[in-house]
Design an enzyme around this catalytic site. Sequence first.
Site, PDB file in Angstrom:
ATOM      1  N   GLU A  11       4.192   5.332  37.102  1.00 36.53           N
ATOM      2  CA  GLU A  11       5.634   4.886  37.901  1.00 36.53           C
ATOM      3  C   GLU A  11       6.660   5.371  37.185  1.00 36.53           C
ATOM      4  OE1 GLU A  11       5.465   0.800  37.564  1.00 36.53           O
ATOM      5  OE2 GLU A  11       7.527   1.230  36.550  1.00 36.53           O
ATOM      6  N   SER A  52       5.389  -0.832  31.961  1.00 33.61           N
ATOM      7  CA  SER A  52       4.251   0.364  33.118  1.00 33.61           C
ATOM      8  C   SER A  52       3.839   1.033  33.184  1.00 33.61           C
ATOM      9  CB  SER A  52       3.852  -0.542  34.256  1.00 33.61           C
ATOM     10  OG  SER A  52       3.977  -2.341  33.800  1.00 33.61           O
ATOM     11  N   ARG A  71       7.743   0.025  45.034  1.00 34.53           N
ATOM     12  CA  ARG A  71       7.751   1.185  43.525  1.00 34.53           C
ATOM     13  C   ARG A  71       8.543   2.247  44.351  1.00 34.53           C
ATOM     14  NH1 ARG A  71       7.237  -3.363  41.658  1.00 34.53           N
ATOM     15  NH2 ARG A  71       6.567  -3.423  40.149  1.00 34.53           N
TER      16      ARG A  71
HETATM   17  C1  LIG Z   1       9.915  -2.341  28.463  1.00 30.26           C
HETATM   18  C2  LIG Z   1       9.969  -2.131  29.889  1.00 30.26           C
HETATM   19  C3  LIG Z   1       9.811  -3.493  30.635  1.00 30.26           C
HETATM   20  C4  LIG Z   1       9.489  -2.912  32.759  1.00 30.26           C
HETATM   21  N1  LIG Z   1       9.611  -3.679  33.199  1.00 30.26           N
HETATM   22  C5  LIG Z   1       9.677  -3.368  34.096  1.00 30.26           C
HETATM   23  C6  LIG Z   1       9.833  -4.781  35.486  1.00 30.26           C
HETATM   24  O1  LIG Z   1       9.328  -5.770  35.132  1.00 30.26           O
HETATM   25  N2  LIG Z   1       8.933  -4.016  36.676  1.00 30.26           N
HETATM   26  C7  LIG Z   1       9.934  -2.897  37.618  1.00 30.26           C
HETATM   27  O2  LIG Z   1       9.678  -2.315  38.410  1.00 30.26           O
HETATM   28  N3  LIG Z   1      10.313  -1.615  35.949  1.00 30.26           N
HETATM   29  C8  LIG Z   1      10.448  -1.789  34.933  1.00 30.26           C
HETATM   30  N4  LIG Z   1      10.896  -0.889  34.241  1.00 30.26           N
HETATM   31  C9  LIG Z   1      10.292   0.396  34.543  1.00 30.26           C
HETATM   32  C10 LIG Z   1      12.245   0.100  34.213  1.00 30.26           C
HETATM   33  O3  LIG Z   1      12.828  -0.992  33.877  1.00 30.26           O
HETATM   34  C11 LIG Z   1      12.730   0.414  35.743  1.00 30.26           C
HETATM   35  O4  LIG Z   1      12.299   1.636  36.129  1.00 30.26           O
HETATM   36  C12 LIG Z   1      14.522   0.418  36.015  1.00 30.26           C
HETATM   37  O5  LIG Z   1      14.854   0.806  37.059  1.00 30.26           O
HETATM   38  C13 LIG Z   1      14.870   1.629  34.918  1.00 30.26           C
HETATM   39  O6  LIG Z   1      16.145   2.015  35.372  1.00 30.26           O
HETATM   40  P1  LIG Z   1      17.070   3.178  34.280  1.00 30.26           P
HETATM   41  O7  LIG Z   1      18.444   3.381  34.361  1.00 30.26           O
HETATM   42  O8  LIG Z   1      16.546   2.624  32.693  1.00 30.26           O
HETATM   43  O9  LIG Z   1      16.417   4.456  34.519  1.00 30.26           O
HETATM   44  P2  LIG Z   1      15.902   5.962  34.710  1.00 30.26           P
HETATM   45  O10 LIG Z   1      14.692   6.175  33.587  1.00 30.26           O
HETATM   46  O11 LIG Z   1      17.461   5.939  33.710  1.00 30.26           O
HETATM   47  O12 LIG Z   1      15.847   6.432  35.762  1.00 30.26           O
HETATM   48  C14 LIG Z   1      15.131   6.480  36.733  1.00 30.26           C
HETATM   49  C15 LIG Z   1      15.275   7.222  38.027  1.00 30.26           C
HETATM   50  O13 LIG Z   1      16.343   6.707  38.781  1.00 30.26           O
HETATM   51  C16 LIG Z   1      17.123   7.488  39.311  1.00 30.26           C
HETATM   52  N5  LIG Z   1      18.376   7.176  37.944  1.00 30.26           N
HETATM   53  C17 LIG Z   1      18.752   6.489  37.625  1.00 30.26           C
HETATM   54  N6  LIG Z   1      19.933   5.753  37.833  1.00 30.26           N
HETATM   55  C18 LIG Z   1      20.887   6.408  38.794  1.00 30.26           C
HETATM   56  C19 LIG Z   1      21.849   6.688  39.833  1.00 30.26           C
HETATM   57  N7  LIG Z   1      23.227   5.642  39.507  1.00 30.26           N
HETATM   58  N8  LIG Z   1      22.140   7.522  40.669  1.00 30.26           N
HETATM   59  C20 LIG Z   1      20.667   8.127  41.254  1.00 30.26           C
HETATM   60  N9  LIG Z   1      19.462   8.197  40.491  1.00 30.26           N
HETATM   61  C21 LIG Z   1      19.698   7.553  39.612  1.00 30.26           C
HETATM   62  C22 LIG Z   1      16.863   8.928  37.582  1.00 30.26           C
HETATM   63  O14 LIG Z   1      17.539  10.113  38.039  1.00 30.26           O
HETATM   64  C23 LIG Z   1      15.355   8.945  37.965  1.00 30.26           C
HETATM   65  O15 LIG Z   1      15.227   9.280  39.373  1.00 30.26           O
HETATM   66  C24 LIG Z   1       9.241  -1.598  32.156  1.00 30.26           C
HETATM   67  C25 LIG Z   1      10.892  -0.804  31.735  1.00 30.26           C
HETATM   68  C26 LIG Z   1      10.434  -0.942  30.442  1.00 30.26           C
HETATM   69  C27 LIG Z   1      11.128  -0.235  29.280  1.00 30.26           C
END
Ligand SMILES: Cc1cc2nc3c(=O)[nH]c(=O)nc-3n(C[C@H](O)[C@H](O)[C@H](O)COP(=O)(O)OP(=O)(O)OC[C@H]3O[C@@H](n4cnc5c(N)ncnc54)[C@H](O)[C@@H]3O)c2cc1C
Length: 338
Positions: free
Chosen positions: A334, A238, A164
């Site tokens: 996380e 998580s 992570r």
């Molecule tokens: C139901 C559920 C289940 C999940 N299961 C998992 C799992 O199994 N494993 C796991 O690892 N995670 C899991 N997560 C967490 C989540 O899916 C990940 O962290 C995912 O990568 C977040 O993506 P996002 O586009 O929503 O990011 P955001 O929440 O929009 O952003 C997260 C971070 O990334 C940065 N960011 C986003 N896009 C960019 C970009 N293009 N350039 C630079 N920075 C950027 C943001 O500034 C922030 O710091 C889960 C979440 C949920 C809601």
Amino acid sequence: MKIERNISLKKYNTCGIDVLANTFIEINHSSDIAKLAKQYPKLPQPVYILGLGANTLFTNDFKGTIVHINTKGINIVSEDDSSIYIKVKAGEIWDDFVTFCIHNNYYGVENLVAIPSTVGAVPIQNIGAYGVEASDVIHEVYYTNLDDAKSYIINKKSCNFSYRDSIFKNKLKDKIIISEVVFKLSKHPSFKLNYGQVQNELIKAKIDNPKIEEIAHIIRKIRSTKLPDYKINGNAGSFFKNPIISIKKYNILLEKFPNIVSYKIDNFKMKIAAGWLIDNANLKGYKYGDAMIHSKQALVIVNNGKAKGEDFKKLSEYIQKRILEIYDINIFPEVIII
Ligand SMILES: Cc1cc2nc3c(=O)[nH]c(=O)nc-3n(C[C@H](O)[C@H](O)[C@H](O)COP(=O)(O)OP(=O)(O)OC[C@H]3O[C@@H](n4cnc5c(N)ncnc54)[C@H](O)[C@@H]3O)c2cc1C
């Protein structure tokens, strides 16, 4: 590039937190990333790059600029007998890309189905599930630096991926916009099936030699029974990372808590299941305002309807305090709390 003022972020975060963004910019074309980077010093600060908001907890109205990445495109860049290289735009929905790979028999991301994410966010925390991490398949990452408005390509090794974690959460934190990610997938099956629950489901379904779709189907099924649907009960998956402790400390804990769930990292370190720590502390169902520790999955905090970001935050701080008191272990979110 669409610029809006004072818009609600409720539909832009999976916890369903209703806060306002002072300035909201949606990026629909990769070329707009460079344009935005040039304007960066003039934008209301701070600037936060937002994908699906699946790992973001807003605790207040956001006074600066939200940059929502919504660029789309999946392109094969090269291939040989064993591998295929696919360049994906940052705003693509991760699960759409995984589905594309499954349909085309490109192997490597099947264990990562159904993770809510944009592709651009995937390298940030090196998403992982069921024994696979994004770093297993990331080849290189394209990004624009907001300080000098220049574009860069960084290879997998330089991304410093670990559990992570990556360079994007450290040295490059809040300084860049990821525009594209190149993935290297295998053209030949080589599945990672050593995760207990996946094995059990395969045995139950009497599948000895699974196909890629069968693995994806099983993992989707496991996830849908384990995790609450964020479209119904807002959540960010998580909430905490699994803590890593020394073997010495682990052995002390084991005497007191013989059922403790853990994974050996090496001869010196153990990873402890944060969900088990919370569950064993009898915290399931514990509430703060409308934020609640999920009754089935202790690692997830859900929005029971009208939770504020502050409710999530207060509840998470209470969990951290109890875990420290009971086990003498610090657990850390996380989720990015802003
Ligand atoms: C139901 C559920 C289940 C999940 N299961 C998992 C799992 O199994 N494993 C796991 O690892 N995670 C899991 N997560 C967490 C989540 O899916 C990940 O962290 C995912 O990568 C977040 O993506 P996002 O586009 O929503 O990011 P955001 O929440 O929009 O952003 C997260 C971070 O990334 C940065 N960011 C986003 N896009 C960019 C970009 N293009 N350039 C630079 N920075 C950027 C943001 O500034 C922030 O710091 C889960 C979440 C949920 C809601």
